[in-house]
Scaffold this motif. Structure first.
Motif, short mmCIF file in Angstrom:
data_model
loop_
_atom_site.label_atom_id
_atom_site.label_comp_id
_atom_site.label_asym_id
_atom_site.label_seq_id
_atom_site.Cartn_x
_atom_site.Cartn_y
_atom_site.Cartn_z
N CYS A 239 29.11 -8.45 -9.10
CA CYS A 239 28.26 -9.98 -8.40
C CYS A 239 27.26 -9.94 -9.30
O CYS A 239 26.84 -9.51 -10.26
CB CYS A 239 27.54 -9.86 -6.89
N ILE A 240 27.52 -11.42 -9.44
CA ILE A 240 26.68 -12.11 -10.65
C ILE A 240 25.63 -11.74 -10.33
O ILE A 240 24.92 -11.52 -11.68
CB ILE A 240 26.62 -13.60 -9.45
N VAL A 241 24.37 -11.31 -9.51
CA VAL A 241 23.30 -10.81 -9.61
C VAL A 241 23.07 -9.84 -10.52
O VAL A 241 22.06 -9.47 -11.71
CB VAL A 241 22.84 -11.00 -8.95
N LEU A 242 24.25 -8.57 -10.23
CA LEU A 242 23.88 -7.67 -11.26
C LEU A 242 24.09 -7.64 -12.67
O LEU A 242 23.23 -7.36 -14.08
CB LEU A 242 25.34 -6.59 -11.00
N LYS A 243 25.08 -8.92 -12.88
CA LYS A 243 25.46 -9.20 -14.65
C LYS A 243 24.84 -10.08 -14.71
O LYS A 243 24.79 -9.94 -16.36
CB LYS A 243 26.99 -9.90 -14.71
N ASP A 244 23.75 -11.50 -14.25
CA ASP A 244 23.06 -11.74 -14.25
C ASP A 244 21.68 -11.06 -15.22
O ASP A 244 20.90 -11.07 -16.65
CB ASP A 244 22.34 -12.89 -13.77
N GLY B 139 16.16 -12.62 -8.72
CA GLY B 139 17.11 -10.97 -9.05
C GLY B 139 16.11 -9.77 -9.09
O GLY B 139 17.26 -9.23 -9.88
N GLN B 140 16.06 -10.58 -10.33
CA GLN B 140 15.19 -9.55 -11.17
C GLN B 140 14.31 -8.43 -10.36
O GLN B 140 14.36 -6.97 -10.32
CB GLN B 140 13.62 -9.77 -11.80
N VAL B 141 13.19 -8.63 -9.41
CA VAL B 141 12.86 -8.27 -8.26
C VAL B 141 14.08 -6.99 -7.62
O VAL B 141 14.65 -5.63 -7.72
CB VAL B 141 12.15 -8.34 -6.96
N ILE B 142 15.07 -8.00 -7.27
CA ILE B 142 16.28 -6.83 -6.11
C ILE B 142 17.30 -5.90 -7.06
O ILE B 142 17.04 -4.86 -6.70
CB ILE B 142 17.06 -7.34 -5.48
N VAL B 143 17.08 -6.32 -8.35
CA VAL B 143 18.14 -5.88 -9.32
C VAL B 143 17.32 -4.00 -9.93
O VAL B 143 17.49 -3.37 -9.76
CB VAL B 143 18.38 -6.16 -10.47
#
Length: 419
Positions: free
Chosen positions: A103-108, A258-262
């Motif tokens: 998914c996008i958030v992981l790649k970002d 996104g940084q928090v969840i990843v």
């Protein structure tokens, strides 16, 4: 040949070379974009994420855009392999490196971690200390058990006892409020000097004074986490699965940042790694990498009937995971607790799968049947389309073909006892 055409040809030759022929960030084949400030070749999707980092990366199409001689020379000097030696020099085993289909958030966040925060160059190890801290906290939005609403909950990972605890907002007393996870708090601590961050000391104090018990204490032994943005309905949606009282349960969470969840996801992987290393002291980190978290092999709706095959067919949401060799079924995709589970062993132990005729599926609305044979009984499932049927059979056969581990035998026995 014009200079512009010559330069584009040089770039097209460069991108065919080993290392450059895959996207530097997600591994997608045949990248046709490049960052002319970092010297890497990337795919179209990752190039869009590079555009969000204008202070770090500037991108051009290697086919359509004009390239100056100096930029082409820079790409010739650099390339994906040279960049990897710098920006991926010290990637921890537990840190998830996304692939093309992720998914996008992981790649970002992978791209930001590499180039913007420079987490893996060896210059600063504070981020790795955050992920691997003895205690790691995050405040996330969690879906209610019997509700479509999401509520703020505080999650606490511990490498001291290898658990994940969570508390709903109302369970934290005013005298012991746990602050939302913030990397800024760590940035102002003296991690580089080897001291324990003040935030962790403060957090440890708060844990001792907490007046309410956690809603759940989840052991790392059976915990899995996987991003499910489409299922959860949020771009950063994360599903946490675990076993409680011999039943599989799910938590669905997200965070706007996104940084928090990843970071939370990678902290889970770090805690899982610490648990597995303690459990298997003779193994190395790289040997355990594939056991940290795992995507399910297949998910989706099928219809199932009961043990006598005279019961009416009911539509259920199924999940098949190779990590625990279980086929779980739920009433709907966002259910918190499984309705049932089927262990999938090997062919030599009496497990097999095949197509079955729709004539045997009395009362089913769907016509593409699957027969799953186990030592105890035959399961009959119905799929709506042939493609779904084929994908399920392929997924079942993949699990059946894998050798069973001692832990698999234990799980099989426990599941049989529970029936």
């Amino acid at each position: 040949m014009a200079t512009s055409e010559r330069n584009n040809k040089i770039l097209l030759d460069l991108v065919q070379q080993p290392g450059n022929n895959l996207c530097a960030d997600c591994g997608a084949p045949d990248p046709d974009w490049a960052s002319y400030t970092l010297g890497v070749f990337v795919c179209l999707n990752c190039s869009g994420m590079h555009r969000n980092l204008p202070a770090v990366s500037k991108v051009k199409s290697i086919r359509l855009d004009h390239w100056e001689d100096s930029l082409v020379e820079f790409m010739q000097e650099k390339g994906n392999s040279a960049a990897k030696a710098i920006f991926e020099k010290c990637v921890p085993v537990f840190f998830y490196q996304p692939q093309q289909k992720d998914c996008i958030v992981l790649k970002d966040q992978w791209i930001r971690a590499k180039y913007e925060r420079r987490e893996f160059t060896g210059e600063n190890i504070y981020f790795q200390k955050v992920y691997s801290a003895e205690l790691f906290e995050a405040t996330l939005w969690k879906k209610g058990k019997d509700s479509k609403q999401f509520f703020k909950s505080t999650f606490l990972l511990s490498q001291k006892d290898f658990t994940l605890r969570y508390f709903i907002k109302e369970d934290v007393s005013s005298s012991s409020v746990i602050r939302p996870f913030s990397l800024q708090l760590y940035k102002h601590s003296s991690v580089d000097s080897g001291q324990i961050p003040l935030f962790l000391i403060f957090l440890n104090h708060l844990i001792k004074t907490k007046s309410k018990v956690p809603k759940a204490v989840i052991n790392m032994k059976d915990l899995n986490a996987v991003f499910q943005p489409e299922k959860i309905g949020h771009a950063t949606g994360l599903q946490i699965s675990y076993v409680d009282d011999e039943r599989s349960k799910n938590l669905f969470v997200y965070h706007e940042d996104g940084q928090v969840i990843v970071s939370f996801f990678n902290a889970i992987r770090a805690t899982r790694l610490a648990y597995l290393l303690k459990k298997n002291p003779t193994l190395q980190e790289k040997d355990l990498k594939h056991q940290l978290t795992a995507h399910c092999l297949k998910e989706g709706y099928m219809e199932k009937t009961g043990p006598t095959q005279r019961e009416p067919f009911k539509k259920r949401w199924f999940t098949l995971c190779s990590m625990n060799r279980k086929l779980l079924y739920f009433k709907s995709p966002l259910d918190a607790t499984e309705l049932g589970a089927v262990f999938i062993g090997t062919e030599s132990h009496g497990y097999s799968v095949s197509e079955t005729s729709s004539r045997n599926a009395r009362g089913s609305r769907w016509c593409c049947g699957i027969s799953l044979e186990t030592p105890e009984r035959q399961f009959v499932f119905m799929c709506e389309q042939e493609q779904e049927q084929s994908e399920w059979i392929m997924a079942f056969r993949k699990v059946i073909s894998q050798p069973m581990t001692p832990e698999d035998y234990s799980n099989e026995a426990n599941l049989r006892r529970g029936k």
